[in-house]
Motif scaffolding. Structure first.
Motif, short mmCIF file in Angstrom:
data_model
loop_
_atom_site.label_atom_id
_atom_site.label_comp_id
_atom_site.label_asym_id
_atom_site.label_seq_id
_atom_site.Cartn_x
_atom_site.Cartn_y
_atom_site.Cartn_z
N GLU A 47 0.87 -1.17 0.00
CA GLU A 47 0.00 0.00 0.00
C GLU A 47 0.90 1.22 0.00
N LYS A 48 0.51 2.24 -0.72
CA LYS A 48 1.37 3.41 -0.87
C LYS A 48 0.77 4.63 -0.19
N ARG A 49 1.64 5.44 0.37
CA ARG A 49 1.25 6.76 0.85
C ARG A 49 1.08 7.67 -0.36
N ALA A 51 -2.24 7.34 -0.01
CA ALA A 51 -3.57 6.73 -0.11
C ALA A 51 -4.13 6.38 1.26
N LYS A 52 -3.25 5.95 2.16
CA LYS A 52 -3.67 5.61 3.53
C LYS A 52 -2.66 6.16 4.51
N SER A 53 -3.12 6.45 5.71
CA SER A 53 -2.22 6.89 6.76
C SER A 53 -1.44 5.69 7.29
N PHE A 54 -0.35 5.98 7.98
CA PHE A 54 0.42 4.89 8.58
C PHE A 54 -0.42 4.15 9.62
N ALA A 55 -1.27 4.86 10.33
CA ALA A 55 -2.13 4.21 11.32
C ALA A 55 -3.07 3.21 10.64
N GLU A 56 -3.65 3.60 9.50
CA GLU A 56 -4.53 2.68 8.77
C GLU A 56 -3.75 1.48 8.25
N MET A 57 -2.57 1.73 7.73
CA MET A 57 -1.78 0.62 7.21
C MET A 57 -1.35 -0.33 8.32
N LEU A 58 -0.99 0.21 9.47
CA LEU A 58 -0.60 -0.64 10.59
C LEU A 58 -1.76 -1.51 11.04
N ASP A 79 8.09 -2.15 1.34
CA ASP A 79 8.64 -0.79 1.49
C ASP A 79 8.94 -0.32 2.91
N TYR A 80 8.14 -0.72 3.90
CA TYR A 80 8.20 -0.07 5.21
C TYR A 80 8.71 -1.02 6.30
N PRO A 81 10.03 -0.99 6.60
CA PRO A 81 10.55 -1.84 7.67
C PRO A 81 9.90 -1.56 9.01
N ASP A 82 9.51 -0.29 9.27
CA ASP A 82 8.90 0.03 10.55
C ASP A 82 7.54 -0.65 10.70
#
Length: 220
Positions: A47-49, A51-58, A79-82
């Motif tokens: 999923e790419k920013r 489009a969604k917040s990090f909170a939604e993706m988490l 993409d996101y190691p965090d």
């Protein structure tokens, strides 16, 4: 390189990737559930920013992590190691312009899988040296799934990786039901189809059919 004993093995078969934009109104979690029902062994959350917040993706990653853990399915975050760390994913997949593999390894530790997208022989060789656990090989054919994607690398690069790269790999990019057999017959053990799966009316049935096609093309 050889994966450490603590790492999960990289599975053969269909490599599933979420793509909510192409999922006919279904959420990434719904798509993941259907993929699992079809017998898929690995799912990547992509999923790419913005489009969604990090909170939604988490939240989505944690929901998919619960599903995959219960089913014994590997879960990779793109993409996101965090996000991968916070969701306790099995690993992360990065591109050539993302954080370098050694830096991702510092964050994730020795027991997580790290995949790296590659588009040419020099990048495949560099991935081995950098300590990647597997590579993406593609785009094999033209694809509209990702924005700013490079030109198709064709079957020639796939042939090179099969012949010369010691790492497991996933063939990706423009692969459909009508050409998956050719990709597998040339030596790809793990193959990714995105829109062909997430946009299917019956995702589980489509995954089962594609898995059967892979086995047949591989002569299994």
């Amino acid at each position: 390189m050889t994966l450490s004993s603590a790492k999960p093995a990289f599975p053969a078969g269909i490599y599933g990737i979420t793509a909510e934009k192409f999922s006919a109104g279904r959420t990434n979690v719904e798509v993941a559930r259907a993929m699992i029902a079809g017998g898929i062994r690995l799912i990547q959350y992509r999923e790419k920013r913005p489009a969604k917040s990090f909170a939604e993706m988490l939240a989505e990653c944690r929901a998919i992590r619960e599903l995959t853990r219960a089913a014994g399915v590997l879960f990779i975050v793109n993409d996101y190691p965090d996000l991968a760390l916070l969701a306790d994913a099995d690993g992360v997949h990065v591109g050539q312009d993302d954080f370098p593999v050694p830096e991702v390894r510092r964050l994730l530790g020795p027991d997580k899988l790290i995949g790296l997208s590659t588009h040419e022989p020099a990048q495949a060789a560099a991935a081995v040296e950098a300590g990647a656990d597997y590579i993406g090989v593609g785009p094999i054919f033209s694809t509209q799934t990702k924005e700013d994607v490079c030109a198709p690398v064709g079957l020639g690069y796939l042939d090179h990786v099969v012949r010369a790269c010691p790492l497991p790999f996933v063939a990706i990019g423009g692969i459909k039901e009508h050409n998956i057999g050719e990709v597998v017959a040339r030596g790809a053990r793990t193959v990714c189809l995105v829109t062909e799966i997430v946009g299917a009316a019956d995702i589980a049935a489509t995954v089962r059919r594609l898995q059967a096609t892979c086995l047949a093309a591989a002569g299994v």
